[in-house]
Design an enzyme around this catalytic site. Structure first.
Site, PDB file in Angstrom:
ATOM      1  N   ASP A  62       0.794  -1.231   0.000  1.00 45.80           N
ATOM      2  CA  ASP A  62       0.000   0.000   0.000  1.00 45.80           C
ATOM      3  C   ASP A  62       0.829   1.285   0.000  1.00 45.80           C
ATOM      4  OD1 ASP A  62      -1.653  -2.070   0.630  1.00 45.80           O
ATOM      5  OD2 ASP A  62      -2.511  -1.173   2.416  1.00 45.80           O
ATOM      6  N   GLU A 241     -11.006  -1.958   3.524  1.00 44.40           N
ATOM      7  CA  GLU A 241      -9.611  -1.615   3.712  1.00 44.40           C
ATOM      8  C   GLU A 241      -9.329  -0.287   3.022  1.00 44.40           C
ATOM      9  OE1 GLU A 241      -7.017  -5.471   4.254  1.00 44.40           O
ATOM     10  OE2 GLU A 241      -7.707  -5.346   2.183  1.00 44.40           O
TER      11      GLU A 241
END
Length: 587
Positions: A62, A241
């Site tokens: 990420d 998420e």
């Protein structure tokens, strides 16, 4: 974010990866052994990219806390310093840039060190507080494997590189509330400030069979209180998420600061789940702390996505330098974990994209940041090329494994297009069943990227045009079925409809090719598909690029422009003092 597939505990060996000792990797699958792996040398790495951001080695996922601060763009990202696989011990790696394309690495910003992040430092966001004070909110995995939210501040706010960060001594600020499991509260967004001065932040969660954005509020950015209701939730989704929540201008392609709330903006709610990034557009009612979307998530192919291929855990930020909102995301691999270990690395970042609300107000538009054009070189072009049925022509004169292509198609005799009821079909399934080898009327036509000369290997990015009950529909596909002679790769075919009227505008495609990643922007960025491919033969100088038409009706290439792309400067790091001197010279 959580990637349970890759969560391994108890690594304890070492490998030599790109000449560096990597500790803590004693776990191997039953099918493999340590002796079966040899790490590839740089010269043997045909899948490493030239102008996409990736770490020199090990696991990357990420993007975290992207921001523009004192003349410098910052990218933090999830990184495993110990392995090419995801695991415990995740850190916030840190790179900086003056142009979003060329990057230099800095010391890790956050590493596990305290009870509140003893296992890992997971994803989060950066916020610029009044007085030009940057702060980070991030998820720590504490010693009990609970997900808690923590604060960090720069040690020296006058340092434009923000090299050192200090964790708040009274962390954690937020812990899983009643009704939320300890592993279901993560990835705080960039905070925004309401008209009354209250700070607000959204955190991804899952409770009572609903994915949700839990809202917290604070007067001082330290003491946070959970709002009685989520800002938004949906029973059609899984755990949320890396949520994102931001305003977009109604009348301009310019971005706006995250705290802007007025009649000239709408709001976007984004959540990552089911391996994709989904979003909805709607109205933010500040007084009630409610987000009212134009349409709910449905759990079907009709839900809007930032990208219909490999693109996950995206994060946006407002770039005050150029008044734009920038989006970047993690693009994962399509080969096996064993391949990752052999390569010594896993994961890329997408090219940063400018995003804005389409003029119809229904969806977002995305386009590579303009700075990418600085890497273009050796342009070739074609105008007014007729593509008869079954024709293929090579776009020569460029480096086809490292290229940027823009092409526009004119479609005569649209009335002859095939009929389809788009309300009853999944575009991805159409692309899979009617792939690039299946002849229709208008389509398939488009590009064959990373192809061999004889087309044994090829990745097809193409269009089909249909008639619906009222108008025409343009389908965009990315077909990986023949992308490689290698087996055991993910060769999923992706597809999406593009909201354009081919009677009023040409069908356009921009495609970025970079060795193992292909980012394709259809309809001037209204639909985007990113793929990872690993050709066995069509690598480096053996890669070719073609335009093709496999439909029974001819199409016309109104314009094709293609460029070789130079390599971006992406370094693993440098002494902060040296880089600071360089920054001073640039200023």
């Amino acid at each position: 974010m959580d990637i349970s597939l890759f969560l391994f505990v108890g690594f304890s060996c070492f490998l030599l990866i790109n000449g560096n000792k990597v500790e803590d990797c004693d776990y191997l699958t039953d099918k493999t052994s340590l002796q079966s792996f040899h790490v590839l040398l740089q010269a043997e790495q045909p899948y490493r990219t030239a102008y996409h951001f990736q770490s020199p080695q090990n696991w990357l996922n990420d993007p975290n806390g992207p921001m523009y601060y004192k003349g410098v763009y910052h990218l933090f990202y999830q990184y495993n310093p110990n392995s090419a696989w995801f695991g415990d011990g995740m850190v916030w790696a840190h790179s900086a840039s003056y142009d979003l394309i060329n990057w230099f690495g800095l010391d890790h910003a956050l590493v596990p060190s305290e009870p509140f992040d003893a296992i890992s430092c997971w994803s989060g966001s950066a916020t610029i507080l009044p007085g030009d004070k940057p702060v980070i909110l991030y998820t720590g995995i504490d010693a009990n494997y609970n997900q808690v939210q923590n604060l960090a501040n720069p040690k020296n706010e006058s340092d434009p590189l923000l090299v050192e960060w200090v964790k708040y001594s009274r962390n954690p600020l937020m812990t899983p509330p009643d009704g939320v499991k300890g592993d279901n509260l993560r990835d705080p967004t960039t905070a925004w400030q309401g008209p009354d001065g209250t700070w607000k932040v959204v955190i991804g969660s899952y409770s009572n069979n609903q994915g949700m954005a839990i809202l917290y509020q604070s007067q001082d950015f330290v003491h946070w209180t959970m709002h009685r209701d989520p800002l938004y939730s949906s029973s059609k989704t899984e755990m949320w998420e890396c949520p994102d929540f931001f305003p977009v201008s109604i009348n301009s392609t310019n971005g706006v600061d995250t705290s802007v709330e007025n009649p000239s903006v709408r709001h976007v709610m984004k959540a990552s789940f089911n391996s994709h990034d989904y979003y909805i557009v709607g109205t933010y009612v500040t007084e009630q702390e409610r987000f009212l979307p134009d349409a709910d998530f449905t759990g079907t192919s009709s839900d809007l996505r930032f990208d219909y291929g490999k693109f996950y855990a995206s994060k946006s930020f407002f770039d005050g330098k150029k008044n734009r909102r920038i989006l970047c995301a993690w693009v994962n691999e399509s080969d096996s974990m064993e391949d990752d270990l052999k390569k010594g690395w896993s994961g890329l970042q997408s090219i940063p994209r400018k995003i804005w609300l389409d003029r119809n107000g229904k969806q977002l538009v995305q386009w590579p940041v303009e700075e990418l054009n600085s890497l273009r070189d050796n342009e070739v072009y074609v105008y007014g090329k007729q593509l008869e049925s079954g024709s293929v022509f090579e776009v020569s004169g460029i480096t086809a494994s490292q290229a940027d292509i823009e092409i526009m198609f004119e479609l005569p005799k649209l009335e002859e297009a095939e009929f389809i009821d788009t309300s009853l079909v999944d575009p991805q399934l159409i692309c899979d069943k009617q792939d690039a080898s299946v002849t229709g009327k208008f389509g398939p036509f488009g590009l064959l990227a990373l192809a061999t000369k004889d087309l044994t290997e090829q990745t097809a990015i193409f269009f089909r045009v249909f008639r619906d009950h009222k108008d025409y529909k343009v389908l965009m596909c990315s077909d990986q079925k023949r992308s490689s002679l290698r087996n055991e790769l993910d060769k999923t075919t992706y597809g999406a409809f593009i909201d354009i009227d081919p009677q009023r505008e040409m069908v356009s495609l921009r495609t970025l090719i970079d060795h193992s990643i292909i980012e394709s922007f259809g309809g001037k960025g209204r639909s985007v598909i990113t793929t990872r491919v690993y050709p066995k033969l069509a690598i480096n100088d053996e890669a070719h690029l073609f335009a093709f038409n496999n439909g029974s009706l001819s199409v016309r290439v109104s314009r094709l422009n293609a460029w070789s792309m130079n390599k971006a400067q992406i370094t693993a790091g440098g002494e902060p003092e040296t880089i600071s001197e360089d920054f001073s010279r640039k200023k």
